[in-house]
Design a protein around this motif. Structure first.
Motif, PDB file in Angstrom:
ATOM      1  N   MET A   1     -65.023  90.238  -1.877  1.00  0.00           N
ATOM      2  CA  MET A   1     -63.985  91.130  -1.375  1.00  0.00           C
ATOM      3  C   MET A   1     -63.939  91.036   0.149  1.00  0.00           C
ATOM      4  O   MET A   1     -64.956  91.140   0.820  1.00  0.00           O
ATOM      5  N   ASP A   2     -62.733  90.828   0.736  1.00  0.00           N
ATOM      6  CA  ASP A   2     -62.655  90.679   2.179  1.00  0.00           C
ATOM      7  C   ASP A   2     -62.795  92.031   2.874  1.00  0.00           C
ATOM      8  O   ASP A   2     -62.739  93.096   2.255  1.00  0.00           O
ATOM      9  N   VAL A   3     -62.970  91.977   4.205  1.00  0.00           N
ATOM     10  CA  VAL A   3     -63.228  93.188   4.974  1.00  0.00           C
ATOM     11  C   VAL A   3     -62.073  94.174   4.855  1.00  0.00           C
ATOM     12  O   VAL A   3     -62.267  95.380   4.703  1.00  0.00           O
ATOM     13  N   GLY A   4     -60.830  93.642   4.898  1.00  0.00           N
ATOM     14  CA  GLY A   4     -59.661  94.511   4.816  1.00  0.00           C
ATOM     15  C   GLY A   4     -59.612  95.278   3.512  1.00  0.00           C
ATOM     16  O   GLY A   4     -59.318  96.480   3.483  1.00  0.00           O
ATOM     17  N   LYS A   6     -62.194  95.915   1.511  1.00  0.00           N
ATOM     18  CA  LYS A   6     -63.310  96.862   1.485  1.00  0.00           C
ATOM     19  C   LYS A   6     -62.925  98.134   2.227  1.00  0.00           C
ATOM     20  O   LYS A   6     -63.228  99.242   1.791  1.00  0.00           O
ATOM     21  N   GLN A   7     -62.243  97.970   3.365  1.00  0.00           N
ATOM     22  CA  GLN A   7     -61.831  99.128   4.151  1.00  0.00           C
ATOM     23  C   GLN A   7     -60.822  99.961   3.364  1.00  0.00           C
ATOM     24  O   GLN A   7     -60.874 101.194   3.363  1.00  0.00           O
ATOM     25  N   ALA A   8     -59.881  99.265   2.680  1.00  0.00           N
ATOM     26  CA  ALA A   8     -58.871  99.974   1.883  1.00  0.00           C
ATOM     27  C   ALA A   8     -59.538 100.791   0.792  1.00  0.00           C
ATOM     28  O   ALA A   8     -59.204 101.960   0.567  1.00  0.00           O
ATOM     29  N   MET A   9     -60.495 100.199   0.089  1.00  0.00           N
ATOM     30  CA  MET A   9     -61.172 100.909  -0.986  1.00  0.00           C
ATOM     31  C   MET A   9     -61.984 102.074  -0.428  1.00  0.00           C
ATOM     32  O   MET A   9     -62.078 103.130  -1.043  1.00  0.00           O
ATOM     33  N   GLY A  87     -61.162 106.851  -9.763  1.00  0.00           N
ATOM     34  CA  GLY A  87     -62.186 107.342 -10.674  1.00  0.00           C
ATOM     35  C   GLY A  87     -63.041 106.173 -11.093  1.00  0.00           C
ATOM     36  O   GLY A  87     -63.823 105.641 -10.305  1.00  0.00           O
ATOM     37  N   ASN A  88     -62.859 105.714 -12.313  1.00  0.00           N
ATOM     38  CA  ASN A  88     -63.572 104.547 -12.819  1.00  0.00           C
ATOM     39  C   ASN A  88     -62.588 103.407 -13.017  1.00  0.00           C
ATOM     40  O   ASN A  88     -61.535 103.608 -13.629  1.00  0.00           O
ATOM     41  N   PRO A  89     -62.873 102.194 -12.505  1.00  0.00           N
ATOM     42  CA  PRO A  89     -61.952 101.072 -12.676  1.00  0.00           C
ATOM     43  C   PRO A  89     -61.606 100.785 -14.134  1.00  0.00           C
ATOM     44  O   PRO A  89     -60.545 100.204 -14.416  1.00  0.00           O
ATOM     45  N   ASN A  90     -62.482 101.166 -15.057  1.00  0.00           N
ATOM     46  CA  ASN A  90     -62.240 100.905 -16.478  1.00  0.00           C
ATOM     47  C   ASN A  90     -61.399 101.987 -17.150  1.00  0.00           C
ATOM     48  O   ASN A  90     -61.121 101.903 -18.347  1.00  0.00           O
ATOM     49  N   ASN A 153     -50.051  96.748  -7.594  1.00  0.00           N
ATOM     50  CA  ASN A 153     -51.176  96.751  -6.653  1.00  0.00           C
ATOM     51  C   ASN A 153     -52.498  97.073  -7.339  1.00  0.00           C
ATOM     52  O   ASN A 153     -53.419  97.598  -6.715  1.00  0.00           O
ATOM     53  N   LYS A 154     -52.610  96.726  -8.606  1.00  0.00           N
ATOM     54  CA  LYS A 154     -53.807  97.095  -9.368  1.00  0.00           C
ATOM     55  C   LYS A 154     -55.068  96.431  -8.818  1.00  0.00           C
ATOM     56  O   LYS A 154     -56.168  96.982  -8.959  1.00  0.00           O
ATOM     57  N   GLU A 155     -54.935  95.288  -8.173  1.00  0.00           N
ATOM     58  CA  GLU A 155     -56.121  94.654  -7.593  1.00  0.00           C
ATOM     59  C   GLU A 155     -56.647  95.476  -6.425  1.00  0.00           C
ATOM     60  O   GLU A 155     -57.865  95.643  -6.268  1.00  0.00           O
TER      61      GLU A 155
END
Length: 332
Positions: A1-4, A6-9, A87-90, A153-155
């Motif tokens: 996962m790129d820095v951008g 990671k920051q978004a998440m 919440g949970n990705p699943n 934008n699910k990713e």
């Protein structure tokens, strides 16, 4: 996962802590005694200011690059957006639409409900849709866009394709509209978001689904100035969910109280039964309109334990349809 990313998440994760804090501090609750100005008119400006103040600090996702038909003079309600609460990705994502008669935003029916279902393991998204002077079609378009946006934008959101729409009062009406009017997306659209389906996987209608077609004078429709369904018979028919049910519609969970006239739920349930669409219907004898989760955290300060069971009933129903929330654990 790129820095951008990671920051978004990280920013989305901050929405969780912020929502928890604001719900705990009653940031979106405004007692019904403060709903009107001295002259008796609704304090729409005060309501929208409360919502806007409460939404300060959240990472918001605009629905549109340019909101269709956006007008000057409506800045207080703001252009439509959603607040994603991971919440949970699943787990499925529950898109929550507040009520407010298409005039304002009832907070207990937005952030508070989103927090309840987040705690049950769901991803949630709080929808802020267009209000008056925009029409019902604009509100519908915002929810349809939000469904597409989440899938497109699910990713970034780290979610799957399964989207549940859940709304109260006016928001419930929009949910019913979007569960009966949808498409599979436009594959040739230059707008990537519009390439995705707007069909929800399930629809939860909380004291909504109000129709001006199936029987006379439904809730809040006794006078022409309250006609939010359109000026023509064609509009009213199109915006009546029970008149647009097909066998391809997603399953419905419907709850209301007798105070809103049980025929609303009954008419919609009959249409679903006729079309062979799965549904669950609860019409509670006690309580009144605007209870939200019925846990005391609402503008009525009303705690009704019997009706508060609707949340658990809804979660159990979602599980029947393979839409179970998964509470995060140390592996996440």
């Amino acid at each position: 996962m790129d820095v951008g990313r990671k920051q978004a998440m990280s920013n989305y994760a901050e929405n969780v802590a912020l929502l928890q804090d604001k719900v705990a501090n009653h940031a979106f609750i405004r007692n019904v005694s403060k709903h009107r100005l001295p002259d008796g008119t609704l304090d729409v400006e005060g309501n929208l200011k409360l919502w806007n103040d409460g939404m300060q600090g959240f990472k918001k996702t605009p629905l549109w690059d340019k909101t269709p038909g956006w007008r000057e003079g409506t800045a207080l309600q703001g252009e439509p957006y959603l607040v994603f609460v991971p919440g949970n990705p699943n787990s499925p994502t529950i898109l929550v639409a507040h009520g407010g008669g298409f005039s304002w935003r009832t907070g207990c029916e937005g952030p508070n409900a989103a927090w309840y279902f987040h705690q049950a393991g769901y991803n949630t998204a709080i929808l802020s849709y267009r209000l008056l002077p925009y029409d019902r079609y604009a509100s519908m378009a915002d929810m349809q866009r939000a469904i597409r946006l989440l899938r497109a934008n699910k990713e970034d959101f780290r979610i799957g394709d399964k989207i549940v729409v859940l709304g109260f009062s006016a928001g419930g009406m929009i949910c019913g509209n979007c569960a009966t009017h949808y498409d599979n997306g436009n594959a040739s659209s230059k707008d990537t978001v519009e390439q995705y389906s707007s069909r929800p996987d399930a629809c939860v209608v909380c004291y909504g689904a109000m129709s001006e077609v199936s029987f006379p004078q439904p809730f809040m429709m006794e006078s022409p100035e309250n006609d939010l369904f359109g000026d023509t018979p064609k509009d009213r028919f199109y915006l009546a969910p029970e008149k647009n049910v097909t066998p391809n519609c997603p399953p419905f969970f419907i709850w209301q109280t007798l105070s809103d006239d049980g025929r609303h739920g009954l008419c919609l349930a009959k249409a679903l039964q006729d079309a062979g669409v799965p549904y669950e219907l609860h019409i509670f004898e006690g309580g009144v309109h605007g209870l939200g989760m019925a846990d005391g955290e609402n503008d009525l300060a009303a705690e009704v334990p019997h009706i508060a069971e609707w949340g658990k009933l809804c979660i159990g129903w979602l599980e029947i349809h393979d839409l179970k929330g998964v509470v995060n654990d140390e592996k996440q």
